[in-house]
Design an enzyme around this catalytic site. Structure first.
Site, PDB file in Angstrom:
ATOM      1  N   SER A 142       6.091 -25.782  63.640  1.00  0.00           N
ATOM      2  CA  SER A 142       6.452 -25.843  62.214  1.00  0.00           C
ATOM      3  C   SER A 142       7.321 -24.650  61.857  1.00  0.00           C
ATOM      4  O   SER A 142       7.252 -23.591  62.508  1.00  0.00           O
ATOM      5  CB  SER A 142       5.191 -25.804  61.354  1.00  0.00           C
ATOM      6  OG  SER A 142       5.515 -25.628  59.988  1.00  0.00           O
ATOM      7  N   TYR A 155      -2.846 -21.249  58.475  1.00  0.00           N
ATOM      8  CA  TYR A 155      -2.008 -22.353  58.981  1.00  0.00           C
ATOM      9  C   TYR A 155      -0.784 -21.771  59.682  1.00  0.00           C
ATOM     10  O   TYR A 155      -0.426 -22.192  60.791  1.00  0.00           O
ATOM     11  CB  TYR A 155      -1.585 -23.292  57.848  1.00  0.00           C
ATOM     12  CG  TYR A 155      -0.667 -24.399  58.353  1.00  0.00           C
ATOM     13  CD1 TYR A 155      -1.156 -25.406  59.179  1.00  0.00           C
ATOM     14  CD2 TYR A 155       0.694 -24.403  58.042  1.00  0.00           C
ATOM     15  CE1 TYR A 155      -0.308 -26.402  59.677  1.00  0.00           C
ATOM     16  CE2 TYR A 155       1.539 -25.396  58.529  1.00  0.00           C
ATOM     17  CZ  TYR A 155       1.031 -26.383  59.343  1.00  0.00           C
ATOM     18  OH  TYR A 155       1.869 -27.356  59.847  1.00  0.00           O
TER      19      TYR A 155
END
Ligand code: NDP
Ligand code: 8X3
Length: 255
Positions: A142, A155
């Site tokens: 990501s 995260y």
């Protein structure tokens, strides 16, 4: 479309979003597919739909459960062990809160699924993959693994770990001839935000409003391109953003 029926791909998180789009596109190319996830109804439906195009095998397990991963993959029949491609896609964010207000359960879920899940699945698949000629691992990282954004803390850390593991695998598997690639998407409209915000549909919808986010199909096309390059080419690392996004939190919202 050219047929890739000689290739078998194992896709985690194939029941939704990016993983599902990858499965659908790869089925068009007639790749044999092992689709995995925890929602059996969705696995059944995908098997029914995609079996019209290619051979499908489904496995239901939680990537964060070491024994479950081992046990599920051990049930693969011999005819499904010739795995050429592993797409480590399963993952999610759980919560979006300042570190000091974060939930230990959310943190553990992200570390267990996004990091340990890749370790457990890859470890079990590698012995099969090593025996193949075409062998390639694609991890879905990501933009969060490149830049930390407010309240993204754990995260972002989990996706930074995916980047480190992608690099580490590329080094350690070099002599095995196994290609390792990572796609780092920016904002993609999937069930991601619904999971992050624990089912709050209105809050999740806001994430994708007033600009054009990426769609899961955009990432699937790029995954397909990466995984079908000639044997001497490895697209190692790719940041993919919507045109309307410049950084994690800099988005051209038309409001
Ligand atoms: P979705 O929520 O739409 O899909 C997540 C998939 O992961 C589902 O198929 C889900 O299946 C599976 N999954 C989640 N937890 C587990 C688990 N414990 N065990 C097995 N499977 C699991 O989100 P996306 O498609 O957006 O996410 C896919 C990947 O892309 C993730 O790694 C995410 O971090 C990454 N990503 C997403 C971005 C975005 O903006 N959407 C941007 C950058 C990266 P099931 O619930 O059936 O188990
Ligand atoms: C998913 C994209 O920006 O919400 O990894 O972290 S973001």
């Amino acid at each position: 479309m050219k047929s890739y029926s000689h290739l078998t791909a194992f896709i985690t998180g194939a029941t939704s979003g990016i993983g599902r789009a990858i499965a659908e596109l790869f089925a068009e190319a007639q790749m044999r597919l092992i689709l995995t996830g925890r929602r059996q109804d969705r696995l059944d439906l995908m098997k029914k739909e995609l079996s019209e195009k290619t051979q499908i095998y489904t496995l239901n397990f939680d990537v964060s459960q070491k024994q479950a991963v081992k046990a599920a993959i051990a049930t693969l029949p011999d005819s499904w062990k010739n795995i050429n491609i592993l797409v480590n896609n399963a993952g999610n964010a759980h919560g979006l809160a300042p570190f000091q207000d974060g939930s230990l359960d959310d943190w553990e879920a992200m570390i267990d699924i996004n990091i340990k899940g890749i370790l457990y699945v890859t470890k079990e698949i590698l012995p099969f993959m090593k025996l193949q000629t075409h062998k390639h691992i694609l991890n879905i990282g990501s933009i969060a693994g490149i830049e930390v954004y407010p309240n993204g803390n754990v995260y972002c850390a989990s996706k930074r770990a995916v980047a480190a593991l992608s690099e580490a695998l590329r080094i350690d598997l070099l002599k095995e001839g196994i290609r390792v690639s990572e796609i780092k998407p920016g904002l993609v409209e999937t069930e991601f935000s619904l999971v992050r915000f624990k089912g709050d549909e209105a809050r999740a919808a806001q994430v994708y409003q007033n600009y054009s986010p990426l769609q899961a199909e955009d990432i699937a096309e790029i995954a397909f391109f990466i995984l079908t390059r000639p044997a001497h080419v490895n697209i190692a690392d790719l940041l993919v953003l919507p045109t309307d996004q410049a950084k994690s939190t800099i988005i051209n919202k038309k409001i």
